[in-house]
Scaffold this active site. Structure first.
Site, short mmCIF file in Angstrom:
data_model
loop_
_atom_site.label_atom_id
_atom_site.label_comp_id
_atom_site.label_asym_id
_atom_site.label_seq_id
_atom_site.Cartn_x
_atom_site.Cartn_y
_atom_site.Cartn_z
N LYS A 56 0.82 -1.22 0.00
CA LYS A 56 0.00 0.00 0.00
C LYS A 56 0.85 1.27 0.00
CE LYS A 56 -4.13 -2.03 0.26
NZ LYS A 56 -5.14 -1.93 -0.80
N GLU A 97 -9.97 5.72 2.95
CA GLU A 97 -10.74 4.63 3.51
C GLU A 97 -9.75 3.51 3.84
OE1 GLU A 97 -10.19 4.91 0.28
OE2 GLU A 97 -9.31 2.92 0.04
N SER A 126 1.72 -9.68 -0.61
CA SER A 126 1.36 -8.26 -0.54
C SER A 126 1.56 -7.63 0.83
CB SER A 126 -0.08 -8.07 -0.99
OG SER A 126 -0.95 -8.88 -0.23
C1 LIG Z 1 -1.74 -6.89 2.71
C2 LIG Z 1 -2.87 -6.60 1.81
N1 LIG Z 1 -2.95 -7.26 0.64
C3 LIG Z 1 -3.97 -7.04 -0.22
C4 LIG Z 1 -4.98 -6.14 0.09
C5 LIG Z 1 -6.08 -5.98 -0.90
O1 LIG Z 1 -5.99 -4.81 -1.64
P1 LIG Z 1 -5.64 -4.80 -3.17
O2 LIG Z 1 -6.52 -5.81 -3.83
O3 LIG Z 1 -5.90 -3.43 -3.60
O4 LIG Z 1 -4.20 -5.19 -3.31
C6 LIG Z 1 -4.93 -5.43 1.29
C7 LIG Z 1 -5.99 -4.46 1.63
O5 LIG Z 1 -6.07 -3.93 2.70
C8 LIG Z 1 -3.85 -5.67 2.18
O6 LIG Z 1 -3.77 -5.03 3.35
#
Ligand SMILES: Cc1ncc(COP(=O)(O)O)c(C=O)c1O
Length: 437
Positions: free
Chosen positions: A142, A164, A422
């Site tokens: 993020k 948000e 992620s």
């Molecule tokens: C660690 C992590 N991965 C994935 C996501 C999902 O978001 P996005 O699909 O935009 O990557 C989030 C959302 O809060 C997150 O905190």
């Protein structure tokens, strides 16, 4: 496939706010007239086939094929247009790009490494590589988008950020950037998520931000987006809405993907080094709105790599493949027969969202990427598996991607699979203590 999703009836409770953002704005016609971008509308790729032009820029009106656009109330149209102009100008400006790269390197800790997982690979019968976005400052991908948007907001003369958050990771990243740039920051978060992500709520406050509870509807991410957009309408002169995923009205889906493109660009280069100039057979990422998936996919969209997005079974917008308008753009979303937005249900707050970014809808519709649902139970197994085999406590969101690899291990036998990890799991440990007793 539908048997894998929770019963629709349980989600049918009308969401009070849905109508506000579902309703097309008066001047939506302008944006509706948009011609679908040629590449997106003409190309139908067999999944895994190299298709030059995928994940290129949207049309001037912000469309990816038949998806995207700018469905906002009249008061927000000038703000979205101003943002579009500002982003185009900044993205073409080497000084802005250099400043962002410097921040990503010296503040966020990029490039994130790729970790080869010998133990896990042996257990699953395929070679698993992890792109380690969990090692970024603030603990997830993020921060890539937020540093970009905060720099842009400052360049536009805005002094406040509103955001948000679901899992709290985007909120923490935004609060971090606000502290760094000395900006006021308000983060909306559903009451349910405030309960399950206490640690991140505390972090945001510690960083000097105000956390406001979104108490309507399912009291999760969808409702937090509604509140943040409402706030933006009321304070648009001074305030930038720092949206956390590849969703919302144009230019957000495109801009947020571009700020996350660094994941895919780095990974493509790193994989070329690791795989003798080759690419992985499969690239996998979890999908909430879809920003981490868009980031890593963009590095491989023009290669032969198969692209797989993994959704929670209880929030499988692509699984249902019903187009509609939510939060300012046309995409796939979960809705009832009246077009009311249904409530998503997922063990992970960050994926508890009933829609998906419009570019993903287009990647699904054209066959360039495929999207698979996994259940909460599979996610809990995967969360433990990565900790046990590799010593990595992953975010529950990213555990979705691993859960699919575990499920698909026969299909993946002997292949090289790149998983976008992620985020890190510190925020989820308390919740998992409850789940696992
Ligand atoms: C660690 C992590 N991965 C994935 C996501 C999902 O978001 P996005 O699909 O935009 O990557 C989030 C959302 O809060 C997150 O905190």
């Amino acid at each position: 496939m539908s048997a894998e999703y929770p019963n629709v009836a349980t989600w049918n409770a009308a969401t009070p706010n849905a109508a506000t953002w579902n309703a097309a704005a008066p001047n939506v016609a302008t944006w509706n007239a948009a011609a679908p971008s040629a590449v997106a509308s003409n190309a139908v790729a067999p999944n895994g086939g190299a298709q030059p032009g995928f994940m290129a820029d949207p049309s001037a009106e912000g469309r990816f094929g038949e998806f995207g656009g700018m469905y906002v109330p009249e008061t927000l149209v000038p703000a979205c247009q101003e943002l579009d102009r500002a982003f185009r100008s900044a993205w073409a400006d080497p000084t802005f790009r250099a400043e962002l790269t410097d921040l990503l390197t010296h503040y966020a800790g990029r490039p994130s490494p790729i970790t080869g997982c010998d133990n896990l690979s042996e257990e699953l019968g395929c070679t698993v590589l992890l792109k380690r976005e969990d090692l970024n400052h603030t603990g997830s991908h993020k921060i890539n988008n937020v540093l970009g948007q905060a720099l842009l907001a400052r360049r536009m003369g805005k002094t406040r950020l509103v955001a948000e958050t679901g899992a709290g990771q985007h909120g923490v990243a935004t609060a971090t950037a606000a502290a760094l740039f000395d900006m006021e920051c308000i983060v909306y978060m559903g009451t349910v998520d405030i309960g399950r992500q206490e640690l991140n709520v505390f972090r945001m406050k510690l960083l000097g931000s105000e956390v406001r509870a979104a108490k309507s509807g399912s009291q999760t991410l969808k409702d937090a987006v509604n509140e943040a957009m409402r706030h933006w309408v009321s304070a648009v002169e001074s305030t930038h809405y720092c949206l956390g995923s590849v969703m919302g009205p144009h230019p957000y889906p495109w801009m947020v993907r571009e700020f996350n493109r660094v994941i895919g660009d780095e990974a493509a280069q790193q994989c070329a080094g690791l795989l003798d100039g080759g690419t992985p057979d499969v690239v996998v990422a979890c999908v909430g709105g879809g920003s981490n998936a868009a980031g890593i996919f963009s590095g491989f969209a023009d290669t032969d790599a198969e692209l797989v997005g993994v959704e929670p079974a209880g929030g499988a917008a692509v699984g249902r493949a019903v187009p509609g308008i939510v939060h300012g753009s046309r995409s796939y979303l979960m809705q009832d027969e009246w077009g009311q937005v249904l409530e998503a249900q997922s063990i992970s707050a960050g994926l508890d969202y009933p829609g998906i970014g419009p570019e993903h809808a287009n990647l699904a519709a054209t066959g360039r990427a495929r999207y698979e649902p996994v259940t909460d139970a599979e996610v809990v197994e995967a969360f433990q598996l990565l900790a046990r085999t590799e010593g990595i406590i992953t975010a529950l969101e990213s555990a979705h991607a691993l859960a699919w690899i575990v499920r698909a291990q026969d299909e993946l036998a002997g292949k090289t699979v790149l998983l976008n990890l992620s985020g890190r799991g510190d925020k989820d440990v308390a919740q998992m203590m409850d789940v696992l007793g």
